[in-house]
Design an enzyme around this catalytic site. Structure first.
Site, PDB file in Angstrom:
ATOM      1  N   LEU A  45     -17.848  -1.125   2.697  1.00 40.88           N
ATOM      2  CA  LEU A  45     -18.409  -0.014   2.115  1.00 40.88           C
ATOM      3  C   LEU A  45     -18.304  -0.152   0.534  1.00 40.88           C
ATOM      4  CD1 LEU A  45     -17.454   2.787   4.495  1.00 40.88           C
ATOM      5  CD2 LEU A  45     -19.636   1.770   4.345  1.00 40.88           C
TER       6      LEU A  45
ATOM      7  N   TYR B 275       0.802  -1.183   0.107  1.00 41.99           N
ATOM      8  CA  TYR B 275       0.004   0.069   0.082  1.00 41.99           C
ATOM      9  C   TYR B 275       1.018   1.236   0.029  1.00 41.99           C
ATOM     10  CZ  TYR B 275      -3.938  -3.226   1.484  1.00 41.99           C
ATOM     11  OH  TYR B 275      -4.819  -4.193   1.595  1.00 41.99           O
TER      12      TYR B 275
ATOM     13  N   TYR C 161     -12.985  -7.176   4.010  1.00 36.70           N
ATOM     14  CA  TYR C 161     -12.426  -6.031   3.595  1.00 36.70           C
ATOM     15  C   TYR C 161     -13.303  -5.406   2.593  1.00 36.70           C
ATOM     16  CZ  TYR C 161     -10.049  -8.215  -0.707  1.00 36.70           C
ATOM     17  OH  TYR C 161      -9.814  -8.989  -1.849  1.00 36.70           O
TER      18      TYR C 161
HETATM   19  N1  LIG Z   1      -6.144  -8.025   1.468  1.00 35.61           N
HETATM   20  C1  LIG Z   1      -6.627  -7.491   0.586  1.00 35.61           C
HETATM   21  O1  LIG Z   1      -6.295  -7.897  -0.637  1.00 35.61           O
HETATM   22  C2  LIG Z   1      -7.404  -6.272   0.761  1.00 35.61           C
HETATM   23  C3  LIG Z   1      -8.115  -5.815  -0.477  1.00 35.61           C
HETATM   24  C4  LIG Z   1      -8.681  -4.548  -0.309  1.00 35.61           C
HETATM   25  C5  LIG Z   1      -8.921  -3.877   0.944  1.00 35.61           C
HETATM   26  N2  LIG Z   1      -7.994  -4.475   1.930  1.00 35.61           N
HETATM   27  C6  LIG Z   1      -8.293  -3.819   3.281  1.00 35.61           C
HETATM   28  O2  LIG Z   1      -9.529  -3.615   3.710  1.00 35.61           O
HETATM   29  C7  LIG Z   1      -9.664  -2.251   4.100  1.00 35.61           C
HETATM   30  C8  LIG Z   1     -10.888  -1.396   3.658  1.00 35.61           C
HETATM   31  O3  LIG Z   1     -11.357  -1.710   2.563  1.00 35.61           O
HETATM   32  P1  LIG Z   1     -11.202  -0.566   1.172  1.00 35.61           P
HETATM   33  O4  LIG Z   1     -10.451   0.802   1.762  1.00 35.61           O
HETATM   34  O5  LIG Z   1     -10.978  -1.048   0.048  1.00 35.61           O
HETATM   35  O6  LIG Z   1     -12.790  -0.174   1.198  1.00 35.61           O
HETATM   36  P2  LIG Z   1     -13.833   0.461   2.220  1.00 35.61           P
HETATM   37  O7  LIG Z   1     -13.721   0.458   3.701  1.00 35.61           O
HETATM   38  O8  LIG Z   1     -15.187  -0.499   1.746  1.00 35.61           O
HETATM   39  O9  LIG Z   1     -13.899   1.989   1.655  1.00 35.61           O
HETATM   40  C9  LIG Z   1     -13.033   2.925   2.110  1.00 35.61           C
HETATM   41  C10 LIG Z   1     -13.414   4.359   1.349  1.00 35.61           C
HETATM   42  O10 LIG Z   1     -14.660   4.811   1.194  1.00 35.61           O
HETATM   43  C11 LIG Z   1     -14.831   6.103   1.367  1.00 35.61           C
HETATM   44  N3  LIG Z   1     -15.351   6.150   2.610  1.00 35.61           N
HETATM   45  C12 LIG Z   1     -14.947   5.645   3.830  1.00 35.61           C
HETATM   46  N4  LIG Z   1     -15.717   5.974   4.771  1.00 35.61           N
HETATM   47  C13 LIG Z   1     -16.416   6.995   4.400  1.00 35.61           C
HETATM   48  C14 LIG Z   1     -17.618   7.779   5.023  1.00 35.61           C
HETATM   49  N5  LIG Z   1     -17.998   7.705   6.347  1.00 35.61           N
HETATM   50  N6  LIG Z   1     -18.174   8.790   4.101  1.00 35.61           N
HETATM   51  C15 LIG Z   1     -17.807   8.749   2.907  1.00 35.61           C
HETATM   52  N7  LIG Z   1     -16.901   7.885   2.085  1.00 35.61           N
HETATM   53  C16 LIG Z   1     -16.315   7.168   2.983  1.00 35.61           C
HETATM   54  C17 LIG Z   1     -13.341   6.572   1.455  1.00 35.61           C
HETATM   55  O11 LIG Z   1     -12.671   7.097   0.068  1.00 35.61           O
HETATM   56  P3  LIG Z   1     -13.270   8.168  -0.743  1.00 35.61           P
HETATM   57  O12 LIG Z   1     -13.489   9.190   0.234  1.00 35.61           O
HETATM   58  O13 LIG Z   1     -12.067   8.486  -1.716  1.00 35.61           O
HETATM   59  O14 LIG Z   1     -14.287   7.917  -1.632  1.00 35.61           O
HETATM   60  C18 LIG Z   1     -12.498   5.321   1.880  1.00 35.61           C
HETATM   61  O15 LIG Z   1     -11.064   5.376   1.451  1.00 35.61           O
HETATM   62  C19 LIG Z   1      -8.386  -1.659   3.263  1.00 35.61           C
HETATM   63  O16 LIG Z   1      -7.977  -0.293   3.729  1.00 35.61           O
HETATM   64  C20 LIG Z   1      -7.356  -2.658   3.525  1.00 35.61           C
HETATM   65  O17 LIG Z   1      -7.129  -2.437   4.716  1.00 35.61           O
HETATM   66  C21 LIG Z   1      -7.348  -5.572   1.972  1.00 35.61           C
END
Ligand SMILES: NC(=O)c1ccc[n+]([C@@H]2O[C@H](COP(=O)([O-])OP(=O)(O)OC[C@H]3O[C@@H](n4cnc5c(N)ncnc54)[C@H](OP(=O)(O)O)[C@@H]3O)[C@@H](O)[C@H]2O)c1
Length: 331
Positions: free
Chosen positions: A221, A57, A218
């Site tokens: 949202l 990352y 993961y």
């Molecule tokens: N192991 C793997 O292969 C893998 C793959 C993916 C993720 N992950 C892990 O899972 C974590 C979470 O997944 P993710 O970051 O992909 O997706 P997520 O948690 O579904 O979405 C995060 C994104 O949504 C937006 N957001 C979050 N809270 C918000 C709110 N309250 N209001 C408005 N917008 C909001 C932000 O982006 P914007 O403001 O830019 O819209 C934020 O970066 C990652 O950070 C990582 O640690 C792991």
């Protein structure tokens, strides 16, 4: 905040765990370092004690940001979840993707989890994180070029030396989990799970539940989609990977929006946001231990953390699920 144990280990983590992928900027159109540090620190102040990151990352940047954010916190009150097995700095294993780093330079990412590589990666992560141990060390993606037994031998060695507390995997199906669990005491599987991505409910969840392996959900949202902020025509910044995914096609934004409108009255009645209702529903699903939730800034992070203040009755959960079951996305 609520806390849950990971598998049958004594590792207790916050049900909303801070996901630090977007914090690293890579594939998310860049990052604002000070905002990311503040988001992690303010999350900790409201009980989000666990953070999930990975070396890839931001090619080290996310781990550095986590290290900076936690440097003055009591180490035993924070749980660091990081990963190994995605190399941008070594051409070994299987090419996963061509990409660009935060400065726009072309990089190739390889899935590689050979023993020596993991031992080296662990040292690098400890340095960036500014700590001498990792609470949960997870293979980032399956590596078809290395036997799982060799990979897990490296992790056993790291556990013996005290650099790692527990072994986890990510993106493993039930068969891969079974094989890894035969080679090491495996406590968790980190997999994609959200209201609009529920494939793991068929095999992975039942297998993990039956074997006391925690599921770390993961992208709960769906990377911002389930906040309700994305309307047809929504524009992502350059180098944001979401622009090319089918979830964010106008037709799907329209359909998801119509679904979110149906559950909005329940959110209004509880004086919470749609995304808070979504997160609470997610961690109430069978077998889902915690949600890893990304945030760009403290405001988003605090809103996400507060989702654990909501209670949902089983009737309320079922009525959300009934509406959700009518939602179909176009591929
Ligand atoms: N192991 C793997 O292969 C893998 C793959 C993916 C993720 N992950 C892990 O899972 C974590 C979470 O997944 P993710 O970051 O992909 O997706 P997520 O948690 O579904 O979405 C995060 C994104 O949504 C937006 N957001 C979050 N809270 C918000 C709110 N309250 N209001 C408005 N917008 C909001 C932000 O982006 P914007 O403001 O830019 O819209 C934020 O970066 C990652 O950070 C990582 O640690 C792991």
């Amino acid at each position: 905040m609520e806390y849950r144990k990971i598998g049958n280990s004594d590792l207790e983590v916050s049900v909303v765990t801070f996901g630090a992928w977007a914090a690293g900027g890579w594939m998310w159109g860049g990052t604002e370092r000070s905002e990311a540090v503040k988001a992690i620190q303010e999350s900790y102040n409201v009980g989000v004690t666990s953070i999930d990151t990975a070396p890839v990352y931001g090619q080290g940047l996310s781990e550095e940001i986590v290290g900076e954010a936690i440097k003055d916190l009591p180490r035993d009150k924070v749980q660091i979840l990081t990963k190994y097995g995605m190399r941008w700095d070594l051409e070994k294993g299987k090419l996963a993707m061509h990409s660009k780093d935060n400065s726009g330079k072309a990089i190739d990412i390889y899935r590689y989890a050979g023993k020596d590589s993991i031992i080296q990666e662990c040292e690098n992560s400890l340095k960036r994180l500014g700590t001498d141990y990792i609470d949960l060390y997870q293979i980032h993606w399956p590596d078809i070029t290395t036997p799982i037994a060799e990979t897990m031998e490296a992790i056993s060695q790291l556990i013996q030396s005290g650099k790692v507390r527990y072994a986890g995997v990510c993106n493993y199906n039930a068969d891969q989990v079974r094989e890894a669990a035969g080679a090491i005491e495996l406590v968790s599987n980190q997999v994609p799970y959200s209201m609009v991505k529920r494939d793991i409910e068929k095999e992975t969840v039942p297998y993990c539940m039956a074997h006391d392996i925690a599921i770390l959900a993961y992208s709960p949202l769906e990377r911002g989609l389930l906040t309700g902020k994305m309307k047809p025509g929504y524009k992502f910044t350059a180098d944001d990977h979401r622009a090319s995914l089918y979830f964010y096609k106008d037709e799907n934004l329209k359909r998801v929006d119509a679904f979110l409108d149906k559950i909005k009255p329940m959110a209004d009645e509880k004086h919470v946001s749609i995304s808070q209702l979504v997160l609470r529903w997610t961690v109430e699903q069978p077998g889902i231990t915690i949600a890893l939730v990304g945030a760009r800034n403290a405001e988003q992070a605090l809103q996400n953390a507060a989702s654990m203040d909501i209670t949902l009755t089983s009737d309320e959960i079922n009525s959300i699920t009934d509406q959700l079951n009518k939602l179909e996305l176009v591929p």
